[in-house]
Scaffold this motif. Structure first.
Motif, PDB file in Angstrom:
ATOM      1  N   SER A 123      18.201 -28.901  17.380  1.00 58.50           N
ATOM      2  CA  SER A 123      18.228 -29.309  18.791  1.00 58.50           C
ATOM      3  C   SER A 123      19.555 -28.924  19.403  1.00 58.50           C
ATOM      4  O   SER A 123      20.630 -29.314  18.915  1.00 58.50           O
ATOM      5  CB  SER A 123      18.027 -30.822  18.931  1.00 58.50           C
ATOM      6  OG  SER A 123      16.717 -31.183  18.603  1.00 58.50           O
ATOM      7  N   LYS A 124      19.495 -28.141  20.473  1.00 60.86           N
ATOM      8  CA  LYS A 124      20.707 -27.844  21.230  1.00 60.86           C
ATOM      9  C   LYS A 124      21.018 -28.985  22.203  1.00 60.86           C
ATOM     10  O   LYS A 124      22.151 -29.403  22.350  1.00 60.86           O
ATOM     11  CB  LYS A 124      20.531 -26.535  21.996  1.00 60.86           C
ATOM     12  CG  LYS A 124      21.759 -26.143  22.799  1.00 60.86           C
ATOM     13  CD  LYS A 124      21.537 -24.833  23.530  1.00 60.86           C
ATOM     14  CE  LYS A 124      22.796 -24.451  24.311  1.00 60.86           C
ATOM     15  NZ  LYS A 124      22.600 -23.171  25.049  1.00 60.86           N
ATOM     16  N   ASP A 125      19.993 -29.486  22.860  1.00 61.83           N
ATOM     17  CA  ASP A 125      20.094 -30.684  23.693  1.00 61.83           C
ATOM     18  C   ASP A 125      18.719 -31.329  23.704  1.00 61.83           C
ATOM     19  O   ASP A 125      17.834 -30.926  22.933  1.00 61.83           O
ATOM     20  CB  ASP A 125      20.607 -30.362  25.113  1.00 61.83           C
ATOM     21  CG  ASP A 125      19.796 -29.279  25.808  1.00 61.83           C
ATOM     22  OD1 ASP A 125      18.552 -29.332  25.723  1.00 61.83           O
ATOM     23  OD2 ASP A 125      20.406 -28.403  26.453  1.00 61.83           O
ATOM     24  N   SER A 126      18.522 -32.309  24.590  1.00 62.47           N
ATOM     25  CA  SER A 126      17.267 -33.060  24.549  1.00 62.47           C
ATOM     26  C   SER A 126      16.077 -32.266  25.044  1.00 62.47           C
ATOM     27  O   SER A 126      14.927 -32.660  24.808  1.00 62.47           O
ATOM     28  CB  SER A 126      17.414 -34.339  25.397  1.00 62.47           C
ATOM     29  OG  SER A 126      17.713 -34.000  26.747  1.00 62.47           O
ATOM     30  N   ALA A 173      12.087 -34.401  26.326  1.00 64.63           N
ATOM     31  CA  ALA A 173      12.995 -35.077  25.398  1.00 64.63           C
ATOM     32  C   ALA A 173      12.218 -35.983  24.458  1.00 64.63           C
ATOM     33  O   ALA A 173      11.207 -36.593  24.843  1.00 64.63           O
ATOM     34  CB  ALA A 173      14.031 -35.880  26.180  1.00 64.63           C
ATOM     35  N   THR A 200      12.389 -32.927  19.566  1.00 63.66           N
ATOM     36  CA  THR A 200      13.591 -32.930  20.408  1.00 63.66           C
ATOM     37  C   THR A 200      14.281 -34.295  20.315  1.00 63.66           C
ATOM     38  O   THR A 200      13.704 -35.284  19.888  1.00 63.66           O
ATOM     39  CB  THR A 200      13.242 -32.646  21.884  1.00 63.66           C
ATOM     40  OG1 THR A 200      12.233 -33.569  22.285  1.00 63.66           O
ATOM     41  CG2 THR A 200      12.726 -31.220  22.043  1.00 63.66           C
ATOM     42  N   PRO A 203      17.427 -38.001  25.422  1.00 67.12           N
ATOM     43  CA  PRO A 203      18.258 -37.496  26.519  1.00 67.12           C
ATOM     44  C   PRO A 203      19.549 -38.317  26.616  1.00 67.12           C
ATOM     45  O   PRO A 203      19.656 -39.416  26.080  1.00 67.12           O
ATOM     46  CB  PRO A 203      17.378 -37.707  27.748  1.00 67.12           C
ATOM     47  CG  PRO A 203      16.511 -38.859  27.391  1.00 67.12           C
ATOM     48  CD  PRO A 203      16.249 -38.725  25.911  1.00 67.12           C
ATOM     49  N   PRO A 204      20.535 -37.804  27.329  1.00 69.91           N
ATOM     50  CA  PRO A 204      21.808 -38.545  27.444  1.00 69.91           C
ATOM     51  C   PRO A 204      21.646 -39.731  28.390  1.00 69.91           C
ATOM     52  O   PRO A 204      20.863 -39.684  29.347  1.00 69.91           O
ATOM     53  CB  PRO A 204      22.776 -37.501  28.019  1.00 69.91           C
ATOM     54  CG  PRO A 204      21.901 -36.582  28.814  1.00 69.91           C
ATOM     55  CD  PRO A 204      20.604 -36.510  28.053  1.00 69.91           C
ATOM     56  N   LEU A 268      26.059 -41.264  24.047  1.00 70.35           N
ATOM     57  CA  LEU A 268      24.780 -40.742  23.594  1.00 70.35           C
ATOM     58  C   LEU A 268      23.959 -41.893  23.045  1.00 70.35           C
ATOM     59  O   LEU A 268      24.479 -42.984  22.761  1.00 70.35           O
ATOM     60  CB  LEU A 268      24.984 -39.652  22.535  1.00 70.35           C
ATOM     61  CG  LEU A 268      25.824 -39.989  21.288  1.00 70.35           C
ATOM     62  CD1 LEU A 268      24.996 -40.655  20.192  1.00 70.35           C
ATOM     63  CD2 LEU A 268      26.472 -38.722  20.751  1.00 70.35           C
ATOM     64  N   GLU A 278      21.316 -36.406  22.883  1.00 72.28           N
ATOM     65  CA  GLU A 278      22.177 -35.501  23.659  1.00 72.28           C
ATOM     66  C   GLU A 278      23.320 -36.307  24.264  1.00 72.28           C
ATOM     67  O   GLU A 278      23.126 -37.407  24.791  1.00 72.28           O
ATOM     68  CB  GLU A 278      21.368 -34.824  24.764  1.00 72.28           C
ATOM     69  CG  GLU A 278      22.198 -33.883  25.623  1.00 72.28           C
ATOM     70  CD  GLU A 278      21.388 -33.273  26.750  1.00 72.28           C
ATOM     71  OE1 GLU A 278      21.990 -32.604  27.609  1.00 72.28           O
ATOM     72  OE2 GLU A 278      20.139 -33.467  26.771  1.00 72.28           O
ATOM     73  N   SER A 279      24.495 -35.774  24.180  1.00 68.97           N
ATOM     74  CA  SER A 279      25.683 -36.445  24.725  1.00 68.97           C
ATOM     75  C   SER A 279      25.779 -36.187  26.224  1.00 68.97           C
ATOM     76  O   SER A 279      25.491 -35.070  26.700  1.00 68.97           O
ATOM     77  CB  SER A 279      26.940 -35.935  24.022  1.00 68.97           C
ATOM     78  OG  SER A 279      28.094 -36.531  24.577  1.00 68.97           O
ATOM     79  N   SER A 280      26.179 -37.240  26.949  1.00 71.08           N
ATOM     80  CA  SER A 280      26.336 -37.093  28.393  1.00 71.08           C
ATOM     81  C   SER A 280      27.617 -36.346  28.707  1.00 71.08           C
ATOM     82  O   SER A 280      28.474 -36.147  27.843  1.00 71.08           O
ATOM     83  CB  SER A 280      26.383 -38.472  29.055  1.00 71.08           C
ATOM     84  OG  SER A 280      27.544 -39.168  28.671  1.00 71.08           O
TER      85      SER A 280
END
Length: 822
Positions: A123-126, A173, A200, A203-204, A268, A278-280
């Protein structure tokens, strides 16, 4: 897989095409896969079958596959081919003897081999997955198929040569997907690889930050489903450190921070499987600034306007611009970015509670502790100067709030100046009469001196006259003389006693006072005056007595027909009074030291001349004015009252000597009656029944003198009952009913007609019965009270009733009205 199945089925179908007569057979590649090529051709007339032969373009003389199809088939497939190989396909139309009617050859390439499953998925992001895969020889591009159980289906193409990884974007996500990959060349695509499952991440969180105090930051966010935990990271720009906080709530207050510092916050969510979401992005948040310290307040004057200079210490370690707000409880406020400000204008005698608050983009700090500051006092008001008889003057003023002391400046007309420092509200100094002084007072406290207030311009009083003499000129006149006094422009001479004031105003040092009152001890004062300071009322008075006063306001008060009291007004201090009454009955006299005297043995109806003289050691007064006396008339010897009707009485009396007219009164708590006449009798109406009256008379002479006469009381007859009604009873009996007016009298009822009937009721009863009444007649009914002697009251009204018959018994009783007693 479903697509491949449809292609195979389609290839095996027999499709009849109508070919154009006389044309060569035409062929084309319908589709190609790694091991299969599907061809289609036109139907040739007369063809009994179609034959397909396959050779490699690298070995055209070595057939590697054959296939034969019936006359009605125009599409067919060749299987068991090798992936990514270019082949020659020859299609022949054969007759029934297997002779060639028409032939054509086409060239086609098979698709690449089926790829290995996706190698890795991260996963790169959500919403994005990173995939890696093994490259396939002969492939010009790759197709990644993404699908899930919710019906989602999408294919992404990777067309960059030599790249073995790809980003799959725009996903949902925290959602599970199946990923498979296909390679592709100019001939077509391979079959999909075995699928790989990937999910996935969360989400942040969407952070909202604030600084509730100067040492804390509050972070809040909406829940991220189905997060099990959150990690909040706080980056300190100044220290270059990161602090992490784990929580299962959706809000967090981070305390113990530095005031006015810049921090960055990100976070996160952790899913139930323990994976980081995913980090905000970082959110910058500044803590509120520190509370201003070392607040100092002082008074400043600028262009004659007073203000409060407020200063404080700056903290140079805070981040960003700081705005300071200075507030006073007297509605003075200002905003500044410096370390001081002047609140203006400020008034005198005010208690200011001043606070300073620092504000930045995060909000205001806690206000500083209130600094209580008392401004300079207001100037004293109501300046007044009081002169004493000892030659001293006392300057007074109203005390001023918040004043610690006062200083008075006194400047005389001669140019000398003096000051007086005091903590009270007065100052005494030596002053002389006739001089002008300019005086001002300032109030002082720790903040300074009050503004200049009212300047009192005062001229001292003129001096009292000296060598004054008072002499008698006549019985009611005094002459006063004195030497001129310093500073006097006018002299006001006044002779006063307890109730009288005689004035004489003149610019000369002499005055005559006349029309003085008798028997008085006058205090004579000469008061010097001028226009500026007024009059000096502190000068010594001289006392002078006058002779006794003539008695005034002679009053004659007859006591009876033979005596009288003589009164007068003369408030002499030590006088003796002689009273004389002279008339046709001789001379009568009396002597007293008071203001009244009784003369007795006067004759009834006589006229006397009465006068009074006052005598004392100072002399004899003038005789009083003479007053005439007429003795009062006598009362009638006898008086009788006779009741004529229930409301009218006749009053008569015997003659009275000296009486000209009479006022006779009958009085009771329930009312009264009067008559005024010159006769010896009169009729009185409005007499209330059953009432005890007091009988009095006033006898008047021709001149209006009156004698009060009292006689034996009179009682009116009892009241007649009201509401009399006649009712039919059984056995020819009639009942008479009334409203009783008294419970102390018996009542008698008389019913008269062709026959007479009578009944008596005891005190307190209000009915009685008449038996054996003859019907068919008109009856007169009277109900009257009985006197204590048993006599019937004769004034009660009669009521008429018709008594009808029903057979031999009484029928209807008809009321026919009321008539008065004749």
């Amino acid at each position: 897989m479903g697509t491949v199945k449809r292609l195979v089925i389609f290839a095996l179908m027999c499709i009849c095409l109508q070919a154009t007569a006389g044309s060569d057979i035409q062929a084309s590649v319908f589709s190609a896969s790694s091991k299969t090529v599907i061809l289609r051709w036109t139907k040739y007339p007369g063809a009994a079958s179609y034959q397909i032969s396959v050779t490699s373009t690298s070995s055209p003389d070595n057939p590697i596959a054959f296939a034969t199809y019936g006359p009605n088939t125009v599409m067919g497939s060749i299987n068991t081919l090798s992936p990514n190989i270019k082949y020659n396909f020859t299609i022949k139309a054969l007759d029934v003897s297997q002779g060639t009617l028409s032939t054509t050859t086409i060239e086609a390439l098979t698709a690449p081999e089926v790829m290995d499953p996706v190698h890795t998925v991260k996963s790169k992001d959500s919403t994005t997955l990173m995939v890696t895969f093994n490259l396939q020889s002969g492939a010009t591009s790759y197709i990644i198929r993404i699908q899930n159980s919710n019906g989602f289906f999408r294919e992404d193409t990777v067309s960059t040569p030599g790249v073995s990884q790809a980003e799959i974007r725009s996903l949902m996500a925290y959602t599970e997907y199946e990923l498979s990959i296909m390679s592709e060349n100019s001939a077509g695509r391979s079959q999909p690889s075995l699928p790989v499952t990937a999910k996935t991440i969360l989400p942040p969180p969407n952070f909202s930050t604030s600084s509730p105090s100067n040492d804390s930051i509050a972070v809040s966010w909406a829940p991220v489903a189905p997060a099990a935990q959150y990690t909040v990271s706080l980056f300190d720009y100044s220290l270059n450190t990161i602090t992490k906080y784990n929580t299962s709530d959706t809000n967090l207050v981070i305390s113990g921070l530095r005031a006015g510092a810049l921090y960055a916050i990100k976070g996160l969510a952790w899913d139930p499987e323990g994976r980081e979401g995913e980090s905000s992005l970082y959110v910058n948040q500044t803590t509120r600034p520190p509370t201003p310290s070392s607040v100092n307040v002082s008074v400043v004057i600028s262009q004659a306007v007073a203000g409060l200079s407020v200063s404080w210490e700056l903290d140079h370690n805070v981040y960003g611009p700081i705005v300071y707000q200075v507030i006073s409880n007297h509605n003075l406020t200002c905003n500044t970015t410096s370390k001081s400000y002047t609140l203006s204008p400020v008034g005198c005698g005010k208690v200011h509670a001043i606070q300073v608050t620092a504000s930045n983009e995060a909000g205001p700090s806690y206000p500083s502790d209130p600094v209580v500051f008392i401004t300079f006092p207001c100037p004293p008001e109501s300046l007044a100067l009081v002169e004493s008889s000892e030659g001293n003057c006392t300057l007074t003023w109203n005390t001023v709030p918040y004043a610690d002391s006062y200083v008075a400046f006194i400047k005389s007309g001669g140019g000398s100046e003096r000051t007086c420092n005091t903590t009270s509200n007065n100052c005494t100094f030596s002053c002389q009469c006739g001089y002008t002084f300019l005086m001002s007072v300032f109030a002082l406290n720790q903040a300074g001196s009050s503004p200049e207030g009212h300047v009192l311009n005062y001229t001292t009083l003129p001096c009292c006259p000296e060598d004054m003499s008072v002499t008698t000129v006549s019985t009611d006149t005094l002459e006063i003389m004195w030497n001129p006094s310093r500073g006097a422009e006018l002299y006001m001479t006044r002779a006063t006693d307890s109730s009288d004031v005689i004035l004489c105003n003149d610019t000369a040092p002499v005055c005559a006072l006349s029309d003085l009152s008798c028997d008085r001890s006058y205090s004579v004062v000469v008061t010097p005056c001028n226009e500026i300071s007024g009059c000096n009322y502190a000068c010594r008075a001289h006392t002078k007595d006058t002779a006794p006063c003539m008695p005034m306001n002679l009053m004659l008060d007859p006591k009876n027909s033979s005596s009288i009291t003589v009164r007068w007004t003369a408030n002499n201090r030590a006088a003796t009074y002689a009273v004389s009454a002279q008339g046709d009955g001789g001379t009568h006299s009396c002597t007293t030291s008071g203001n009244s005297c009784n003369i007795t043995d006067l004759s009834c109806g006589s006229t006397y001349e009465v006068s009074v003289i006052a005598m004392s050691n100072a002399g004899q007064s003038l005789p009083s004015y003479t007053d005439s006396l007429e003795t009062e008339p006598c009362c009638p010897a006898s008086l009788t009252v006779e009741q004529v009707t229930q409301a009218v009485s006749n009053v008569s009396w015997s003659p009275a000597k000296g009486a000209h007219s009479f006022i006779t009164s009958l009085t009771s708590p329930r009312g009264h009656a009067r008559c005024h006449t010159q006769d010896s009798h009169c009729l009185m109406g409005c007499i209330t029944c059953g009432t005890n009256y007091t009988v009095t008379m006033e006898a008047y002479s021709h001149s209006g003198h009156m004698s009060n006469c009292t006689y034996q009381g009179f009682s009116s007859s009892a009241c007649c009952p009201s509401g009399v009604k006649l009712y039919r009873m059984a056995s020819n009996t009639m009942r008479v009913y009334w409203r009783s007016t008294s419970s102390s009298h018996s009542s008698i009822t008389e019913m008269t007609g062709s026959s007479n009937y009578t009944c008596t009721a005891s005190p307190g009863e209000n009915s009685c019965d008449l038996g054996n009444v003859q019907c068919g007649d008109v009856y007169s009914v009277v109900v009257a009270p009985l006197t204590p002697e048993g006599n019937k009251v004769q004034f009660c009204p009669q009521r008429l009733y018709s008594v009808t018959c029903v057979g031999d018994t009484i029928g209807t009783v008809i009321y026919r009205g009321k008539r008065s007693v004749e």
